[in-house]
Design an enzyme around this catalytic site. Structure first.
Site, PDB file in Angstrom:
ATOM      1  N   TYR A 115       6.550  -6.770  -2.645  1.00 46.63           N
ATOM      2  CA  TYR A 115       6.411  -8.221  -2.592  1.00 46.63           C
ATOM      3  C   TYR A 115       7.412  -8.794  -3.588  1.00 46.63           C
ATOM      4  CZ  TYR A 115       2.193  -7.893   0.214  1.00 46.63           C
ATOM      5  OH  TYR A 115       1.306  -7.646   1.234  1.00 46.63           O
ATOM      6  N   CYS A 116       8.466  -9.380  -3.078  1.00 46.20           N
ATOM      7  CA  CYS A 116       9.549  -9.955  -3.875  1.00 46.20           C
ATOM      8  C   CYS A 116       9.238 -11.446  -4.035  1.00 46.20           C
ATOM      9  CB  CYS A 116      10.860  -9.718  -3.139  1.00 46.20           C
ATOM     10  SG  CYS A 116      12.313 -10.269  -4.018  1.00 46.20           S
TER      11      CYS A 116
END
Length: 145
Positions: A115-116
């Site tokens: 999850y960026c």
């Protein structure tokens, strides 16, 4: 209900553009990119709980990276074909704030997801402030088993 101008004044221009217009902060500039203190990350707009420092890792991508949200139901995924790319956009469930994107190149031992997330979409609540800030129910995340 808070107006757009009131929200922008409360969270700042960059956070407003990121969360409300799906902007992206420049890589390696966010407050939480290289930040690994114990606590939780909440939506800067609504305060809803999103991620834990236990699931944060240094991906080298220039933005905070997490292997998973605290609970999957806390975020929603959406197809994103902007800029000629096919990606999966991540939003907060309650406020619908744009947070960033999720990719399948994360640590395999943690489920394989990355999850960026834009720092500008987050507010960090330190472990020792969680109860005072109204997040006491999440303290058990950090209990040693």
């Amino acid at each position: 209900m808070e107006t757009s101008d009131e929200l922008k004044q409360r969270i700042g221009d960059l956070s407003y553009e990121v969360t409300q217009h799906a902007a992206t902060e420049s890589p390696f500039t966010g407050e939480y990119d290289n930040f690994f203190e114990k606590g939780i990350y909440v939506d800067i707009v609504s305060g809803e709980v999103l991620f834990s420092s236990l699931d944060k890792f240094n991906s080298g991508c220039g933005w905070p990276a997490f292997s998973k949200p605290i609970e999957n139901r806390m975020v929603t995924n959406h197809d994103d074909s902007s800029y000629g790319m096919r990606r999966v956009e991540v939003k907060s469930r309650e406020a619908g704030s744009h947070l960033g994107h999720v990719f399948s190149d994360g640590p395999k031992e943690a489920g394989g997801l990355r999850y960026c997330i834009n720092s500008a979409a987050l507010k960090f609540i330190p472990y020792d402030q969680m109860e005072k800030e109204g997040y006491a129910q999440w303290l058990t995340l950090f209990d040693e088993t």
